[in-house]
Scaffold this active site. Structure first.
Site, PDB file in Angstrom:
ATOM      1  N   LYS A 190      29.189  32.774  41.829  1.00  0.00           N
ATOM      2  CA  LYS A 190      29.911  31.882  40.909  1.00  0.00           C
ATOM      3  C   LYS A 190      30.873  30.968  41.671  1.00  0.00           C
ATOM      4  O   LYS A 190      30.924  29.763  41.427  1.00  0.00           O
ATOM      5  CB  LYS A 190      30.660  32.726  39.874  1.00  0.00           C
ATOM      6  N   SER A 191      31.643  31.545  42.598  1.00  0.00           N
ATOM      7  CA  SER A 191      32.616  30.736  43.342  1.00  0.00           C
ATOM      8  C   SER A 191      31.916  29.616  44.108  1.00  0.00           C
ATOM      9  O   SER A 191      32.363  28.458  44.113  1.00  0.00           O
ATOM     10  CB  SER A 191      33.366  31.617  44.343  1.00  0.00           C
ATOM     11  N   ARG A 244      46.213  31.174  30.097  1.00  0.00           N
ATOM     12  CA  ARG A 244      46.408  31.490  31.529  1.00  0.00           C
ATOM     13  C   ARG A 244      47.342  30.474  32.204  1.00  0.00           C
ATOM     14  O   ARG A 244      47.399  29.313  31.817  1.00  0.00           O
ATOM     15  CB  ARG A 244      45.044  31.551  32.228  1.00  0.00           C
ATOM     16  N   SER A 287      45.816  33.335  46.067  1.00  0.00           N
ATOM     17  CA  SER A 287      44.874  32.733  45.116  1.00  0.00           C
ATOM     18  C   SER A 287      44.009  31.683  45.794  1.00  0.00           C
ATOM     19  O   SER A 287      44.499  30.641  46.243  1.00  0.00           O
ATOM     20  CB  SER A 287      45.641  32.086  43.951  1.00  0.00           C
ATOM     21  N   GLN A 299      41.928  29.942  44.198  1.00  0.00           N
ATOM     22  CA  GLN A 299      41.871  28.783  43.290  1.00  0.00           C
ATOM     23  C   GLN A 299      42.989  27.802  43.616  1.00  0.00           C
ATOM     24  O   GLN A 299      42.776  26.591  43.654  1.00  0.00           O
ATOM     25  CB  GLN A 299      41.975  29.249  41.838  1.00  0.00           C
ATOM     26  N   ASP A 302      38.237  40.773  41.947  1.00  0.00           N
ATOM     27  CA  ASP A 302      37.461  40.794  40.700  1.00  0.00           C
ATOM     28  C   ASP A 302      36.750  42.124  40.477  1.00  0.00           C
ATOM     29  O   ASP A 302      36.118  42.326  39.434  1.00  0.00           O
ATOM     30  CB  ASP A 302      36.424  39.667  40.714  1.00  0.00           C
ATOM     31  N   LYS A 327      44.144  37.413  34.853  1.00  0.00           N
ATOM     32  CA  LYS A 327      42.739  37.004  34.946  1.00  0.00           C
ATOM     33  C   LYS A 327      42.240  36.617  33.550  1.00  0.00           C
ATOM     34  O   LYS A 327      43.037  36.330  32.660  1.00  0.00           O
ATOM     35  CB  LYS A 327      41.912  38.140  35.557  1.00  0.00           C
ATOM     36  N   ARG A 333      43.689  42.586  33.083  1.00  0.00           N
ATOM     37  CA  ARG A 333      42.618  43.549  33.396  1.00  0.00           C
ATOM     38  C   ARG A 333      43.128  44.978  33.573  1.00  0.00           C
ATOM     39  O   ARG A 333      42.366  45.925  33.381  1.00  0.00           O
ATOM     40  CB  ARG A 333      41.839  43.089  34.631  1.00  0.00           C
ATOM     41  N   ARG A 379      33.965  40.625  32.950  1.00  0.00           N
ATOM     42  CA  ARG A 379      33.953  41.782  33.848  1.00  0.00           C
ATOM     43  C   ARG A 379      34.414  43.064  33.139  1.00  0.00           C
ATOM     44  O   ARG A 379      34.010  44.161  33.510  1.00  0.00           O
ATOM     45  CB  ARG A 379      34.816  41.514  35.076  1.00  0.00           C
TER      46      ARG A 379
END
Ligand code: S3P
Length: 450
Positions: A28-29, A129, A174, A176, A327, A354, A358, A403
């Site tokens: 995915k990344s 988020r 992070s 991202q 993750d 997330k 989670r 997930r």
């Protein structure tokens, strides 16, 4: 409620041995990055093995809205005709990133140094988020963000007309945030420097180099120092996306806990910034081997062989490993519940922001299935019940988080009684073939539930 479709209640039944081959989808990344950098190159990038999950499809749609020409040529095979660095046009509509934090944060970075105004939105999960973690550094380039209270989406970002390069130390581990700053740096003159104290996944750095950008990485007392020279001509690439280790984690972990299992999961990316789960599983005593190790598209790849491992014991996961398996904590906690002793997970505050919180989502669902969990702001501890010792029988909530949904379905395969989830719909974001793939190796899932 699912972000994009109807709610899909699902039940996972105690399963016979899992066996055969599990061909999991593309990473995915890497898929997000291939589309975004393809859109920022001049000319035609070809991608194979692209993940066709909803998160990535939303990014493809966004890149089209910025002016890139994108076609699907066949299963996982895509063509992106890019507009070049600085070539983004202003989209005529809101950019809906669905459930994807990676999508929205990377795209914000990519457009922040172009003189366009873009409004971003997402589903009920994404709109809660935190976005200040990207808009703060993007404002240093000269971009301006106006969003809801607490820096939440929907949000409009006005890109800098005269961007300046920045030097930025990422305050949270992070990839991202790091990637958003690097992508913004592409259209700023001079050198943009990003420093990260803890190494996070480095797909952006690798791919930028592949597209011909001038980028260097050096280790220093402050951490990894990444220096990117702005305003390059990115050269279109041919990209073969490796299969996703974060998706492989589900069949692998299910095989470790379901009696008699023996499966092969071929072609999995084992970039060291992503492979922390597999290291942890081996420390717990998992019968997990790497076969046919090789390199594909600049990433280390192996076939994973996972066999039922009834003797696993709990471990203390080193906090320094957290970024390389961030993750995978939800599915690790499912394995931990089937091991003996306590599994201690510390230094994982990021799990609270997330697609869901989670720690809370897993702790409450594990408790509903008879497993003891303690938790605090940045830690949690699962007390294992030994092989086959999880009672199951509980109803769990996926909280719009793929997930969490997949983790509880795996829990049910090894529990004494079926485990129900309220909504398997979010699985479509990252692992659209999860249900047939797991059924193909012997899992019993059915669409009944709550
Ligand atoms: C990702 C980075 C991680 C990870 C996410 C994908 C990426 O998020 O959890 O699933 O592709 O860069 P953070 O950057 O918030 O750690």
């Amino acid at each position: 409620m699912s972000g994009h479709g109807p709610t899909v209640p699902m039940t996972s039944h105690p399963s016979g041995p899992l066996s055969g081959t599990a061909d999991v989808p593309g990473d995915k990344s890497i898929s997000h990055r291939a589309l975004i950098l393809g859109a920022m190159a001049v000319g035609e990038t070809r991608i194979t093995g692209l993940l066709e999950g909803q998160d990535v499809l939303d990014t493809a749609k966004a890149m089209q809205a910025f002016g890139a020409d994108i076609d699907r040529l066949g299963e996982g095979a895509w063509r992106v005709h890019g507009v070049g660095v600085g070539g983004f046009g202003e989209p005529g509509q809101v950019i809906d990133c669905g459930n994807s934090g990676t999508g929205v944060r990377l795209i914000m970075g990519a457009m922040a140094t172009s003189p366009i105004a873009v409004t971003f939105s997402g589903d009920a999960s994404l709109n809660t988020r935190p976005m200040a973690r990207v808009t703060d550094p993007l404002s240093l380039f000269g971009a301006r963000a106006v969003g809801r209270a607490g820096g939440r989406l929907p949000m409009t970002l006005v890109g800098a007309e005269h961007p300046v390069p920045v030097r930025y130390t990422v305050p949270v581990p992070s990839a991202q945030v790091k990637s958003a700053v690097l992508l913004a740096g592409l259209n700023a003159p001079g050198q943009t420097v990003v420093i990260e104290a803890e190494a996070t996944r480095d797909h952006t750095e690798r791919m930028l180099a592949g597209f011909g950008a001038e980028i260097t990485v050096a280790d220093s007392a402050e951490g990894r120092v990444i220096t990117l020279t702005g305003q390059p001509d990115l050269k279109p690439q041919t990209i073969a996306v490796p299969r996703d280790p974060s998706s492989a984690a589900f069949p692998v972990c299910a095989a470790l806990i379901v009696p008699g299992s023996n499966i092969l999961v071929p072609g999995i990316g084992l970039n060291p910034t992503r492979a922390g789960l597999f290291e942890t599983l081996r420390e717990m005593g998992a019968d997990l081997t790497y076969e046919n190790m090789r390199e594909e598209g600049g990433e280390p790849v192996a076939d994973l062989r996972a066999r039922y491992s009834p003797g696993m014991t709990g471990v203390a996961v080193p906090p320094a490993r957290a970024a390389s398996m961030i993750d995978e904590y939800p599915i690790l906690s499912v394995v931990a519940a089937n091991a003996t002793g306590r599994t201690i997970m510390r230094g994982v505050k990021e799990l609270r922001v997330k697609e869901s919180d989670r720690i809370e989502a897993m702790a409450s669902g594990l408790r509903a299935n008879g497993v003891a969990v303690e938790d605090g702001p940045d830690w949690w501890i699962v007390t294992g019940m030994g092989a086959g010792g999880v009672p199951g029988g509980g109803l769990t909530h996926s909280h719009l988080d793929h997930r969490i949904a997949m983790s509880f379905l795996c829990l049910g395969m090894a529990a004494q009684a079926p485990v129900r989830i309220d909504d398997a719909g979010p699985i479509m974001t990252s692992f659209p073939i999860f249900e047939p793939l797991m059924a193909g190796i012997g899992a019993e899932l059915d669409r009944t539930g709550t």
